[in-house]
Each structure stands twice: as structure tokens, then as C-alpha cells.
Design a protein around this motif. Structure first.
Motif, short mmCIF file in Angstrom:
data_model
loop_
_atom_site.label_atom_id
_atom_site.label_comp_id
_atom_site.label_asym_id
_atom_site.label_seq_id
_atom_site.Cartn_x
_atom_site.Cartn_y
_atom_site.Cartn_z
N ILE A 1 16.49 -7.27 6.75
CA ILE A 1 15.79 -7.47 5.48
C ILE A 1 14.29 -7.52 5.70
O ILE A 1 13.51 -6.90 4.97
CB ILE A 1 16.30 -8.77 4.81
CG1 ILE A 1 17.79 -8.64 4.47
CG2 ILE A 1 15.49 -9.09 3.56
CD1 ILE A 1 18.44 -9.91 4.01
N PHE A 2 13.86 -8.24 6.72
CA PHE A 2 12.42 -8.38 6.97
C PHE A 2 11.80 -7.03 7.37
O PHE A 2 10.77 -6.62 6.80
CB PHE A 2 12.19 -9.41 8.08
CG PHE A 2 10.74 -9.60 8.44
CD1 PHE A 2 9.87 -10.24 7.57
CD2 PHE A 2 10.24 -9.12 9.64
CE1 PHE A 2 8.54 -10.40 7.89
CE2 PHE A 2 8.91 -9.29 9.98
CZ PHE A 2 8.05 -9.93 9.11
N SER A 3 12.41 -6.34 8.31
CA SER A 3 11.84 -5.05 8.73
C SER A 3 11.89 -4.03 7.60
O SER A 3 11.00 -3.18 7.47
CB SER A 3 12.60 -4.52 9.95
OG SER A 3 13.97 -4.28 9.64
N GLY A 4 12.91 -4.13 6.73
CA GLY A 4 13.00 -3.23 5.59
C GLY A 4 11.84 -3.38 4.63
O GLY A 4 11.29 -2.39 4.12
N THR A 5 11.44 -4.61 4.37
CA THR A 5 10.31 -4.82 3.46
C THR A 5 9.00 -4.31 4.06
O THR A 5 8.16 -3.75 3.34
CB THR A 5 10.16 -6.31 3.11
OG1 THR A 5 10.01 -7.08 4.31
CG2 THR A 5 11.37 -6.83 2.35
N ILE A 6 8.84 -4.46 5.36
CA ILE A 6 7.62 -3.98 6.00
C ILE A 6 7.55 -2.46 5.97
O ILE A 6 6.50 -1.86 5.65
CB ILE A 6 7.54 -4.49 7.46
CG1 ILE A 6 7.54 -6.03 7.49
CG2 ILE A 6 6.29 -3.95 8.15
CD1 ILE A 6 6.43 -6.68 6.70
N LEU A 7 8.65 -1.78 6.29
CA LEU A 7 8.67 -0.32 6.27
C LEU A 7 8.51 0.22 4.85
O LEU A 7 7.85 1.25 4.64
CB LEU A 7 9.97 0.19 6.88
CG LEU A 7 10.12 0.03 8.39
CD1 LEU A 7 11.52 0.38 8.85
CD2 LEU A 7 9.08 0.89 9.12
N SER A 8 9.09 -0.45 3.87
CA SER A 8 8.92 -0.02 2.48
C SER A 8 7.47 -0.15 2.05
O SER A 8 6.94 0.72 1.35
CB SER A 8 9.82 -0.85 1.56
OG SER A 8 11.19 -0.64 1.85
N CYS A 9 6.84 -1.23 2.44
CA CYS A 9 5.42 -1.42 2.15
C CYS A 9 4.61 -0.27 2.74
O CYS A 9 3.78 0.35 2.04
CB CYS A 9 4.95 -2.76 2.71
SG CYS A 9 3.15 -2.95 2.80
N LEU A 10 4.83 0.04 4.00
CA LEU A 10 4.08 1.09 4.68
C LEU A 10 4.34 2.45 4.04
O LEU A 10 3.41 3.23 3.78
CB LEU A 10 4.48 1.12 6.16
CG LEU A 10 3.83 2.20 7.03
CD1 LEU A 10 2.33 2.00 7.09
CD2 LEU A 10 4.44 2.19 8.43
N GLY A 11 5.60 2.76 3.75
CA GLY A 11 5.95 4.06 3.21
C GLY A 11 5.37 4.32 1.83
O GLY A 11 4.77 5.37 1.58
N PHE A 12 5.55 3.36 0.91
CA PHE A 12 5.08 3.59 -0.46
C PHE A 12 3.55 3.56 -0.55
O PHE A 12 2.96 4.31 -1.33
CB PHE A 12 5.70 2.57 -1.42
CG PHE A 12 7.13 2.87 -1.75
CD1 PHE A 12 7.46 4.02 -2.43
CD2 PHE A 12 8.15 2.01 -1.37
CE1 PHE A 12 8.79 4.32 -2.75
CE2 PHE A 12 9.47 2.30 -1.66
CZ PHE A 12 9.78 3.46 -2.35
N ALA A 13 2.92 2.69 0.23
CA ALA A 13 1.46 2.63 0.20
C ALA A 13 0.85 3.95 0.70
O ALA A 13 -0.11 4.47 0.11
CB ALA A 13 0.96 1.46 1.04
N THR A 14 1.41 4.51 1.77
CA THR A 14 0.88 5.77 2.29
C THR A 14 1.29 6.97 1.44
O THR A 14 0.59 7.99 1.43
CB THR A 14 1.33 5.98 3.75
OG1 THR A 14 2.76 5.86 3.83
CG2 THR A 14 0.68 4.96 4.67
N PHE A 15 2.41 6.87 0.71
CA PHE A 15 2.79 7.94 -0.21
C PHE A 15 1.72 8.11 -1.29
O PHE A 15 1.47 9.23 -1.76
CB PHE A 15 4.15 7.64 -0.84
CG PHE A 15 4.61 8.70 -1.81
CD1 PHE A 15 4.88 9.98 -1.37
CD2 PHE A 15 4.79 8.41 -3.15
CE1 PHE A 15 5.32 10.97 -2.26
CE2 PHE A 15 5.22 9.38 -4.05
CZ PHE A 15 5.49 10.66 -3.60
N GLY A 16 1.10 7.01 -1.67
CA GLY A 16 0.03 7.10 -2.66
C GLY A 16 -1.18 7.87 -2.16
O GLY A 16 -1.99 8.35 -2.97
N LEU A 17 -1.31 8.00 -0.84
CA LEU A 17 -2.44 8.73 -0.26
C LEU A 17 -2.06 10.16 0.10
O LEU A 17 -2.92 10.91 0.59
CB LEU A 17 -2.92 8.00 1.00
CG LEU A 17 -3.30 6.52 0.83
CD1 LEU A 17 -3.64 5.90 2.18
CD2 LEU A 17 -4.46 6.37 -0.15
#
Length: 456
Positions: free
Chosen positions: A83-99
Motif C-alpha cells: 500500500i505504501f509503495s503504491g501511493t508513492i509510485l502513483s504520486c510519481l506517475g501522475f505528477a510526471t504525466f502532467g509534464l
């Protein structure tokens, strides 16, 4: 000198019940629901900005849900870390998708986000299945109520904030929300982590510590006594009290006077091959069915009506709102109706409603069929996953089966886009989700080994 209760098996507890509190699990599923369907509502804007055809949008779906599959099959033994690693990877993925500036970078960042979503969804559902072995379908329906709730919010958020603040800002805020949830859940788990195996020396208010010391199956140590039903608390006096609201999803207080077993009477075990194939087919086909509808319904509405962006979101919002409401209703219904019965009834109705939706020409009828379709699909996931958890699979097996839905979610929306481009008709491409509903209904009649561990 008073004797101490036997020490609990910490290895079993780590695998089954230890992790964030129910509040953080619910928030995580809400954000996972938002992230899972996000591509559908923003697809028209992405296609216009990057000049993509329906078939060319396929790699975006494919990358995101292949990532989700890999995230699901890589569920760790200690589910809290998934659960913890999933939230971190989701944060990274969606934030960089915006760029991202094109199809290649967009697919790569969505792949990363998909891994995170797969970790969150699989780890959370397996954790809940082990925490609440009694009335598992009802428990999973209550917790999974928040997944479609986040999905419902997606269309509204995109329609309201994307034109005003831009897609990049929206995705950065989503990444921040995942990061906050991951850290909050992790700190919450540390705060409630037991510091001593001596149950008698801990305060009765340490609910989560008591939950970790409880045997993984949730059954009492007295073989002749039934375990507490889902939605109830067990007071120190041994009396049950409480109502079936969300706050009671947290495992209740444990009677410190009862002796503790060190191991579950029904430890997790591998599935037989026919059951494994059946449940893998269930999740593979259903992942494709739900994602086809959530991913293409906004584009379908805009293409076959004169609705603008906010109006175009209405059908998918109604579909997901009905799915959310249906999960709440099915949470109650599954207490009285067999899971397999609910599953088959919902699939039969889904086929009828998809056929009706694909022939709609007016906004009113499109809205009506979207609502009915959401209600008919609602019981499928909690009833199916409850049937799986009744067989007491290992976390890795359950995670793999749940992750297979990501492959279906990757393949079938891509197929739907290819059919739309080839026939020049998205309406014709609606035959893809119709066929999936029929296939799911056929799979439900496959014969497998009925023997499963007793959980109630």
C-alpha cells in the motif's frame, strides 16, 4: 506469578492484518478509483492536444493497465508495504504525466502510475479479505464503496477544474494527494504498532495492536464458539455491540482473558488449477468490461450528442455514481443472497443494458441506461472476490488473480478503439463490452472444485 498468553505468530500477522487503519485504506481506494478512470474523462483533451486517433490512444490504456497488472502480481508478503509503495509510485506517475508532451512519455508515466494503482488495489483488498473472514462479501462491498466514489468524482473534477486550472495542475494535485495518503497511512501504522507481546499489559483502546495479535483467520480460539460477525465489536466482557457502519470495519477489541493461538486453523493455501483459471478469467474479462465503459463513455457521449465537456461527463458520472450506490446496496444484499446468484443476475442485466445504451440517441435515455448499467455491475467485484477469499488463497495468489484484471483493462479498451477506427463507428465498437458481459456469464457456470475452507 500470572502466566502470560502465548505469543502470536508475527509472520502470519504481517501477511494478513497489519497495515493502515480502515480510514486510510478507504482514502487510498478513493484515490485509486480516481486514478483508474482518470484517462477516460481527459481522453478527448489528450487526443486533441496530441492529435491522436481512437486506435492511437490504445497505448495509453495498455501502458497504464499493464503497469497495474505488474503492480498486482508484485504484492509483497507484508501487505502494508504494498500500500505504501503504491501511493508513492502513483504520486510519481501522475505528477510526471502532467509534464508529458507526447504519446511515448505519456505511456511511460502512466505505466509507473499503473504499477502504483495495482499495488494499492490488490494489497488493500487482500488485507481486507484477511481482516474480515466473516461476511467477506459485505465487508469488501463496504470498503470498495470508496473506489467508485473516487471514480465518480473524477468526471466532476475534470469538468470543473481542467478548463480553469489546466491539466498539469490537476495532475500535480492528484500526485500530492497520493503522497499525503501514503505518508499518513504509514505514520498511522507506526503509531498503532504493538511494542510488546504481553496483551495484558496493553490498554484496551489499542485496537490495532489487538488486531495484529489476533489469529489471521479472524476465528476465536475456542473451537466451539462462532467468531464475531462483520460490523460488530467485541467488548472486553465478551458481548457484541455496534452497528454496521464504516467505523466498525476496524477490527474490534479482543477479550484479553481468552487464550491466543499462535497459528490460524486455516492457513492460506494454493488454489486448485480449475479455480485459479476460473477466477483469473473473471478478473481479466471484468477488468476489460468496466474499463471499456469508463474509458470510452465520455467520448461516446460527445460524439453522439451535442454536449460540451461538462455534458459529456454526465454519462460516465452517472454510471460510476450508480456503481457506487450499487456497492452500498450490495453490501447489505450480500448478507442474505448468495454471491454466485448476485453475480449472475448482475451480468445478465449488464448485457441487456449495454445493448440498450449502444442504441441510444438522446441524452435522457443515455443517462437512464448508464444508471441501470452501473447498478447491475456493482455486485460483481465484491461477490467474486468474496468467493475467491472463501478459498483462503495465499496473498501472492490472490494478488496475481486481482492483477489479471489489469491485462483485461489494457487489452479490451485498445481493441474497442481499433474496432471504432476500423468501422468508423464507436457505436459498433460497443459490441466489445457486450461480448465481455456474455463471456463472464458463461464463465460463472464453469464447474470447479467446490471445496473451500470454512470461513463463517
Amino acid at each position: 506469578m500470572p502466566s502470560r498468553p502465548p505469543r502470536a505468530n508475527n509472520s502470519t500477522a504481517d501477511t494478513t492484518t497489519a497495515g493502515p487503519s480502515i480510514a486510510w485504506l478507504a482514502v487510498g481506494l478513493l484515490l485509486a478509483g480516481l486514478g483508474t478512470v482518470l484517462l477516460g474523462p481527459i481522453l478527448p483533451a489528450i487526443s486533441l492536444r496530441w492529435h491522436l486517433t481512437d486506435a492511437q490512444t490504445g497505448p495509453l490504456f495498455f501502458a497504464k493497465f499493464v503497469g497495474s497488472f505488474l503492480g498486482g502480481i508484485s504484492v509483497p508478503r507484508k501487505l502494508r508495504w504494498g500500500i505504501f509503495s503504491g501511493t508513492i509510485l502513483s504520486c510519481l506517475g501522475f505528477a510526471t504525466f502532467g509534464l508529458s508532451t507526447g504519446l511515448l512519455t505519456g505511456s511511460l508515466t502512466l505505466f509507473i502510475a499503473g504499477i502504483g494503482l495495482g499495488q494499492i488495489i490488490a494489497s488493500t483488498n487482500i488485507l481486507a479479505g484477511y481482516r474480515y473472514p466473516h461476511q467477506t462479501g459485505s465487508a469488501l462491498s463496504s470498503l470498495n464503496f470508496f473506489f467508485p466514489l473516487g471514480a465518480v468524482a473524477t468526471g466532476l473534477i475534470v469538468a470543473s477544474f481542467e478548463p480553469r486550472f489546466g491539466l498539469q495542475s490537476l495532475l500535480l494535485w492528484l500526485g500530492a494527494a497520493f503522497l499525503t495518503t501514503g505518508i499518513g497511512g504509514r505514520l498511522g501504522w507506526i503509531k498503532h504498532q504493538p511494542t510488546t507481546p504481553n496483551l495484558s499489559s496493553r490498554p484496551e483502546s489499542a485496537h490495532f495492536a489487538d488486531a495484529v495479535e489476533r489469529p489471521a483467520s479472524g476465528t476465536p480460539t475456542n473451537p466451539g464458539a462462532p467468531g464475531p460477525a462483520f460490523g460488530t465489536r467485541v467488548s472486553p466482557s465478551g458481548k457484541q455491540a455496534g452497528a454496521p457502519d464504516l467505523s466498525h470495519l476496524e477490527i474490534g477489541e479482543q477479550n484479553p482473558t481468552l487464550p491466543q493461538k499462535s497459528e490460524s486453523p486455516h492457513p492460506p493455501q494454493p488454489l486448485d488449477t480449475p479455480s485459479f483459471i476460473r477466477f483469473a478469467l473473471y478478473l481479466f474479462l471484468y477488468g476489460g468490461l468496466e474499463t471499456c465503459l469508463a474509458g470510452w463513455l465520455t467520448t461516446y457521449t460527445l460524439r453522439y450528442s451535442d454536449a460540451h465537456l461538462i455534458g459529456g461527463q454526465s454519462a460516465v458520472v452517472l454510471l460510476l455514481a450508480a456503481l457506487t450506490t450499487g456497492r452500498a446496496i450490495s453490501s447489505v444484499a450480500l448478507r442474505y443472497i448468495r454471491e454466485i446468484t448476485m453475480q449472475r443476475l448482475g451480468l445478465a442485466l449488464s448485457f441487456v443494458f449495454i445493448a440498450a445504451l449502444s442504441t441510444s440517441h438522446h441524452a435522457a435515455s443515455l443517462s437512464l441506461w448508464s444508471i441501470l448499467l452501473g447498478l447491475s455491475l456493482a455486485p460483481f467485484f465484491p461477490s467474486t472476490f468474496a468467493l475467491l477469499m472463501h478459498r483462503n488463497p495465499t496473498p501472492r495468489t490472490a494478488g496475481f488473480i486481482l492483477a489479471v484484471s489489469g491485462l483485461g483493462a489494457a487489452a479490451f479498451p485498445w481493441l474497442m478503439g481499433a474496432v471504432s477506427t476500423h468501422t468508423s463507428s464507436l457505436r459498433t465498437a460497443m459490441s466489445v463490452p457486450m461480448s465481455l458481459a456474455l463471456l463472464l456469464l458463461a464463465v460463472s457456470f464453469l464447474k470447479t472444485n467446490p471445496k473451500a475452507p470454512t470461513t463463517a
